[in-house]
Design a protein around this motif. Structure first.
Motif, PDB file in Angstrom:
ATOM      1  N   ALA A  70       0.841  -1.211   0.000  1.00 22.74           N
ATOM      2  CA  ALA A  70       0.000   0.000   0.000  1.00 22.74           C
ATOM      3  C   ALA A  70       0.870   1.253   0.000  1.00 22.74           C
ATOM      4  CB  ALA A  70      -0.934  -0.006   1.203  1.00 22.74           C
ATOM      5  N   ALA A  71       1.980   1.229   0.735  1.00 22.27           N
ATOM      6  CA  ALA A  71       2.895   2.373   0.751  1.00 22.27           C
ATOM      7  C   ALA A  71       3.484   2.608  -0.641  1.00 22.27           C
ATOM      8  CB  ALA A  71       4.016   2.156   1.775  1.00 22.27           C
ATOM      9  N   LEU A  72       3.827   1.526  -1.331  1.00 18.97           N
ATOM     10  CA  LEU A  72       4.354   1.659  -2.692  1.00 18.97           C
ATOM     11  C   LEU A  72       3.308   2.293  -3.604  1.00 18.97           C
ATOM     12  CD1 LEU A  72       6.468   1.247  -4.877  1.00 18.97           C
ATOM     13  CD2 LEU A  72       5.696  -1.143  -5.058  1.00 18.97           C
ATOM     14  N   LEU A  73       2.068   1.862  -3.481  1.00 20.99           N
ATOM     15  CA  LEU A  73       1.002   2.471  -4.285  1.00 20.99           C
ATOM     16  C   LEU A  73       0.852   3.958  -3.965  1.00 20.99           C
ATOM     17  CD1 LEU A  73      -1.610  -0.411  -4.149  1.00 20.99           C
ATOM     18  CD2 LEU A  73      -0.555   0.517  -6.233  1.00 20.99           C
ATOM     19  N   TRP A 132      13.254   0.439  -1.761  1.00 21.31           N
ATOM     20  CA  TRP A 132      13.136   1.565  -0.812  1.00 21.31           C
ATOM     21  C   TRP A 132      14.446   2.361  -0.769  1.00 21.31           C
ATOM     22  CZ3 TRP A 132       8.407   1.623  -0.991  1.00 21.31           C
ATOM     23  CH2 TRP A 132       7.514   0.730  -0.423  1.00 21.31           C
ATOM     24  N   GLN A 133      15.580   1.657  -0.797  1.00 20.04           N
ATOM     25  CA  GLN A 133      16.868   2.358  -0.767  1.00 20.04           C
ATOM     26  C   GLN A 133      17.073   3.206  -2.023  1.00 20.04           C
ATOM     27  OE1 GLN A 133      19.344  -1.039  -0.064  1.00 20.04           O
ATOM     28  NE2 GLN A 133      18.996  -0.993   2.146  1.00 20.04           N
ATOM     29  N   THR A 134      16.627   2.699  -3.160  1.00 22.35           N
ATOM     30  CA  THR A 134      16.703   3.487  -4.398  1.00 22.35           C
ATOM     31  C   THR A 134      15.870   4.755  -4.269  1.00 22.35           C
ATOM     32  OG1 THR A 134      17.123   1.540  -5.760  1.00 22.35           O
ATOM     33  CG2 THR A 134      16.167   3.472  -6.872  1.00 22.35           C
ATOM     34  N   LEU A 135      14.643   4.600  -3.796  1.00 25.69           N
ATOM     35  CA  LEU A 135      13.782   5.772  -3.624  1.00 25.69           C
ATOM     36  C   LEU A 135      14.362   6.730  -2.576  1.00 25.69           C
ATOM     37  CD1 LEU A 135      10.278   4.084  -3.795  1.00 25.69           C
ATOM     38  CD2 LEU A 135      11.351   5.551  -5.533  1.00 25.69           C
ATOM     39  N   ARG A 136      14.988   6.181  -1.555  1.00 25.52           N
ATOM     40  CA  ARG A 136      15.603   7.034  -0.523  1.00 25.52           C
ATOM     41  C   ARG A 136      16.687   7.902  -1.147  1.00 25.52           C
ATOM     42  NH1 ARG A 136      17.359  10.345   2.306  1.00 25.52           N
ATOM     43  NH2 ARG A 136      17.637  10.270   4.567  1.00 25.52           N
ATOM     44  N   ARG A 137      17.487   7.330  -2.027  1.00 29.48           N
ATOM     45  CA  ARG A 137      18.525   8.120  -2.721  1.00 29.48           C
ATOM     46  C   ARG A 137      17.885   9.204  -3.576  1.00 29.48           C
ATOM     47  NH1 ARG A 137      23.417   7.223  -3.531  1.00 29.48           N
ATOM     48  NH2 ARG A 137      24.702   5.476  -3.101  1.00 29.48           N
ATOM     49  N   LEU A 138      16.804   8.848  -4.261  1.00 28.02           N
ATOM     50  CA  LEU A 138      16.122   9.823  -5.116  1.00 28.02           C
ATOM     51  C   LEU A 138      15.467  10.936  -4.302  1.00 28.02           C
ATOM     52  CD1 LEU A 138      14.432   7.456  -7.724  1.00 28.02           C
ATOM     53  CD2 LEU A 138      16.485   8.858  -8.042  1.00 28.02           C
ATOM     54  N   ASP A 146       9.270  11.253   0.604  1.00 29.32           N
ATOM     55  CA  ASP A 146       9.466  11.535   2.016  1.00 29.32           C
ATOM     56  C   ASP A 146      10.601  10.659   2.555  1.00 29.32           C
ATOM     57  OD1 ASP A 146       9.323  11.746   4.795  1.00 29.32           O
ATOM     58  OD2 ASP A 146       7.148  11.599   4.854  1.00 29.32           O
ATOM     59  N   ALA A 147      11.754  11.277   2.801  1.00 28.65           N
ATOM     60  CA  ALA A 147      12.936  10.538   3.252  1.00 28.65           C
ATOM     61  C   ALA A 147      12.682   9.818   4.569  1.00 28.65           C
ATOM     62  CB  ALA A 147      14.129  11.483   3.374  1.00 28.65           C
ATOM     63  N   ALA A 148      12.007  10.464   5.501  1.00 33.76           N
ATOM     64  CA  ALA A 148      11.742   9.837   6.800  1.00 33.76           C
ATOM     65  C   ALA A 148      10.853   8.601   6.628  1.00 33.76           C
ATOM     66  CB  ALA A 148      11.104  10.837   7.751  1.00 33.76           C
ATOM     67  N   ARG A 149       9.853   8.702   5.784  1.00 32.07           N
ATOM     68  CA  ARG A 149       8.980   7.550   5.532  1.00 32.07           C
ATOM     69  C   ARG A 149       9.771   6.409   4.906  1.00 32.07           C
ATOM     70  NH1 ARG A 149       3.646   7.216   1.591  1.00 32.07           N
ATOM     71  NH2 ARG A 149       2.813   5.338   2.511  1.00 32.07           N
ATOM     72  N   LEU A 150      10.631   6.739   3.971  1.00 29.94           N
ATOM     73  CA  LEU A 150      11.453   5.706   3.331  1.00 29.94           C
ATOM     74  C   LEU A 150      12.419   5.081   4.331  1.00 29.94           C
ATOM     75  CD1 LEU A 150      11.905   7.541  -0.035  1.00 29.94           C
ATOM     76  CD2 LEU A 150      10.759   5.329   0.288  1.00 29.94           C
ATOM     77  N   ASP A 151      12.980   5.876   5.235  1.00 28.19           N
ATOM     78  CA  ASP A 151      13.846   5.322   6.280  1.00 28.19           C
ATOM     79  C   ASP A 151      13.074   4.318   7.138  1.00 28.19           C
ATOM     80  OD1 ASP A 151      16.051   6.804   5.449  1.00 28.19           O
ATOM     81  OD2 ASP A 151      15.739   8.396   6.943  1.00 28.19           O
ATOM     82  N   THR A 152      11.828   4.648   7.455  1.00 30.73           N
ATOM     83  CA  THR A 152      10.975   3.747   8.238  1.00 30.73           C
ATOM     84  C   THR A 152      10.713   2.459   7.469  1.00 30.73           C
ATOM     85  OG1 THR A 152       9.937   5.599   9.389  1.00 30.73           O
ATOM     86  CG2 THR A 152       8.705   3.520   9.340  1.00 30.73           C
ATOM     87  N   LEU A 153      10.439   2.569   6.173  1.00 28.21           N
ATOM     88  CA  LEU A 153      10.187   1.385   5.349  1.00 28.21           C
ATOM     89  C   LEU A 153      11.441   0.516   5.227  1.00 28.21           C
ATOM     90  CD1 LEU A 153       7.998   3.096   2.620  1.00 28.21           C
ATOM     91  CD2 LEU A 153       7.225   1.370   4.288  1.00 28.21           C
TER      92      LEU A 153
END
Length: 181
Positions: A70-73, A132-138, A146-153
């Motif tokens: 759901a987060a990915l969507l 998630w790590q790829t998106l975190r870099r982006l 949202d970097a914080a959300r990606l860190d949580t994921l």
């Protein structure tokens, strides 16, 4: 607000500091196909193991895997990336086809079936963590991420990997244990 978020269309050329949205759309839809398969596999394993120690360990992981899908969507929606239904269907069908494998038993399941399910989940979680790590870099150049959300994921995926690996090892030891004659 850029033209993408106003029109909802994807663009194939990157703007300064952002990803190529056409390629990112392909990438995220591929991850969505995997997330679809992983959600189905985790849910099935949790149902089959319900009431056992494995079930109690896997049920929360399966619930988190569904939340991760759901987060990915949500992320795809935030980026204006359309869902490619054929890829979602392919992920679903691939998971179903993966169940049709010889398991060494004419009728019923095999102890190795649970091991294979756990190994498939582990691989899926590793792939999800990489996404998630790829998106975190982006997120460093795209404020829609949202970097914080990606860190949580990312952290949640790490915990899922630990749980699944612990149970994979337990199940393989149990499944392949030799019995004294």
């Amino acid at each position: 607000m850029n033209a993408l978020s106003q029109s909802g269309a994807t663009q194939s050329r990157p703007t300064t500091g952002s990803a190529d949205l056409k390629l990112l759309g392909i990438y995220l839809n591929d991850h969505l196909a995997g997330a679809t398969a992983g959600t189905a596999r985790a849910g099935r394993l949790a149902r089959v193991a319900r009431g056992s120690a494995l079930g109690r360990a896997i049920e929360p992981v399966a619930a988190e895997i569904a939340l991760d899908r759901a987060a990915l969507l949500d992320i795809m929606r935030d980026l204006g990336i359309p869902v490619r239904r054929y890829k979602v269907c392919a992920g679903w069908a691939g998971e179903r086809m993966g169940r049709l494998k010889p398991n060494g038993h004419l009728v019923g399941g095999s102890p190795l079936g649970t091991v294979v399910d756990l190994e498939a989940l582990r691989l899926g979680i590793e792939g999800k963590a990489a996404g998630w790590q790829t998106l975190r870099r982006l997120s460093a150049t795209d404020e829609r991420l949202d970097a914080a959300r990606l860190d949580t994921l990312i952290e949640r995926a790490r915990r899922q990997q630990e749980t699944v690996e612990e149970w994979r090892v337990r199940q393989i030891e149990q499944a392949l244990a030799t019995t004294a004659d």
